[in-house]
Structures are given as C-alpha cells and as structure tokens.
Design an enzyme around this catalytic site. Structure first.
Site, PDB file in Angstrom:
ATOM      1  N   GLY A  46      36.573 -53.802  32.225  1.00  0.00           N
ATOM      2  CA  GLY A  46      37.972 -53.782  32.625  1.00  0.00           C
ATOM      3  C   GLY A  46      38.101 -54.016  34.123  1.00  0.00           C
ATOM      4  CD  GLN A  51      38.860 -52.279  39.655  1.00  0.00           C
ATOM      5  OE1 GLN A  51      39.320 -52.598  38.571  1.00  0.00           O
ATOM      6  NE2 GLN A  51      37.621 -51.854  39.806  1.00  0.00           N
ATOM      7  CB  CYS A  91      34.890 -47.561  38.721  1.00  0.00           C
ATOM      8  SG  CYS A  91      36.230 -48.504  39.447  1.00  0.00           S
ATOM      9  CG  LEU A  92      33.428 -53.699  37.805  1.00  0.00           C
ATOM     10  CD1 LEU A  92      34.194 -54.977  37.532  1.00  0.00           C
ATOM     11  CD2 LEU A  92      31.934 -53.940  37.716  1.00  0.00           C
ATOM     12  CG  HIS A 133      39.109 -46.574  34.679  1.00  0.00           C
ATOM     13  ND1 HIS A 133      38.028 -45.782  35.008  1.00  0.00           N
ATOM     14  CD2 HIS A 133      39.058 -47.627  35.537  1.00  0.00           C
ATOM     15  CE1 HIS A 133      37.374 -46.332  36.019  1.00  0.00           C
ATOM     16  NE2 HIS A 133      37.969 -47.448  36.360  1.00  0.00           N
ATOM     17  CD  GLU A 134      40.432 -51.078  34.301  1.00  0.00           C
ATOM     18  OE1 GLU A 134      40.669 -51.295  35.500  1.00  0.00           O
ATOM     19  OE2 GLU A 134      39.279 -50.906  33.864  1.00  0.00           O
ATOM     20  CG  HIS A 137      41.564 -49.266  39.222  1.00  0.00           C
ATOM     21  ND1 HIS A 137      40.900 -48.873  40.361  1.00  0.00           N
ATOM     22  CD2 HIS A 137      40.614 -49.354  38.255  1.00  0.00           C
ATOM     23  CE1 HIS A 137      39.614 -48.729  40.087  1.00  0.00           C
ATOM     24  NE2 HIS A 137      39.404 -48.997  38.811  1.00  0.00           N
TER      25      HIS A 137
HETATM   26 NI    NI Z   1      37.587 -49.060  37.707  1.00  0.00          NI
END
Ligand code: NI
Length: 184
Positions: A46, A51, A91-92, A133-134, A137
């Site tokens: 995701g 991000q 998470c990225l 989660h997204e 963000h």
């Molecule tokens: Ni993330």
C-alpha cells in the site's frame, strides 16, 4: 511511468494533511500509476500520496501475490469501524521496522474510483488494516504514533543506528531482508 521518491520518517512532510481530489482527470491517473509503480518497486502492499510528497487524497493498494490486482482509492473515507484486531505492521516510510498495532477489524468505507464512481464497501482482514493505515498517512499520521513512548524512543535510537549502518551495507542486502515482510 515514473518511480517516485518515498519520504522516510522523521521527514516533516509526512505530517502534512492531504486535501480531497476535486477533479479526477488525466493528472490524477498519472499520479496513481506512478504511485503503483513506486509501491511495486519498493515491495510494498500500500502507498498513500503523502508518502511521495503529494498532498492529495489518493491511495494505492495491491494485496495479491502476483501484484496484478491494483486498487486505486480516491478520497477514501471511513464510515464505520467495528471490532478490534492486532496486526504486525510495517511502512515504506519507516524502513526495516515492524511492530504490532491495534486497529478496527471490520470497516465500512467510501471512495471514488479513477472513473469517478463513488463506491461504498465493507471489508475486513488485511485490506481493512491497510486502508486504515493508508488513510492515516493522508491525515499526517504514522503507525509508529500508536506505539508507547518507550517503544518510540527505541525506534528513534534504532533509526540513528541504521543511518550509520546504511553507510556500511549495500542497499541490495537491506532489500532482501525487507522482502520477508508485508510493508504497507
Ligand atoms: Ni505506510
């Protein structure tokens, strides 16, 4: 398609709140395509526009094994949260760190598709966790915000140590380790 640069914690731009997309045109399609390409290349499941330093409410997800079932969510919004589930998250934007977070087990949410259709859906499991989660963000929130102060402190120390280690190890070795887990 372009691979975009993913911001890493503690970059302050991860704290910016994304604004709703007002018109779903070709520009938004290009952003979504680039976000998918970036997510696939980084090995994530995701990615939120925040991000990649784009403050618009766009999320891409692909939970499939073969990475051929992309989901694009424009202006996703949670309508209902139900139950509780504790999952290990990554998470990225917080590379090489995983920890457990409690979230709602079932969600009802609404979003626009890239074709400008408004859809309301009920989902559970990993998809429900991923969407929560997204959307976080897009609101400038990270999964590590849910950790205890003690754990957050440990993470800060770890990131500091990693910066030193990253200079020693090749990037390829780090990517190999990362691919063992699901990263949102
Ligand atoms: Ni993330």
């Amino acid at each position: 398609m372009t691979i975009l640069k993913v911001l890493h914690f503690p970059d302050e731009r991860l704290r910016l709140k994304a604004v709703p997309v007002t018109e779903i045109g070709p520009e938004i399609c290009v952003i979504a395509e680039n976000m998918l390409e970036t997510m696939y290349s980084e090995g994530g499941i995701g990615l939120a526009a925040t991000q990649v330093n784009i403050q618009e409410r766009i999320v891409v997800i692909d939970l499939s094994e073969d990475k051929n079932e992309p989901i694009i969510l424009i202006n996703p919004e949670i309508l209902k949260l139900e139950g509780k589930e504790v999952t290990q998250e990554g998470c990225l934007s917080v590379p090489d760190y995983f920890d457990v977070v409690e979230r709602a087990k079932n969600i009802e949410f609404r979003y626009s598709t890239i074709k400008n259709e408004i859809i309301t859906k009920k989902v559970n499991g990993l998809l429900a966790i991923c969407i929560q989660h997204e959307i976080d963000h897009l609101d400038g929130k990270l999964f590590i915000d849910y950790l205890s102060p003690l754990k957050r402190n440990r993470l800060k120390k770890k990131i500091h140590k990693q910066k030193i280690e990253n200079n020693r190890f090749k990037k390829s070795e780090r990517l190999e380790n990362k691919s063992l887990n699901k990263i949102l």
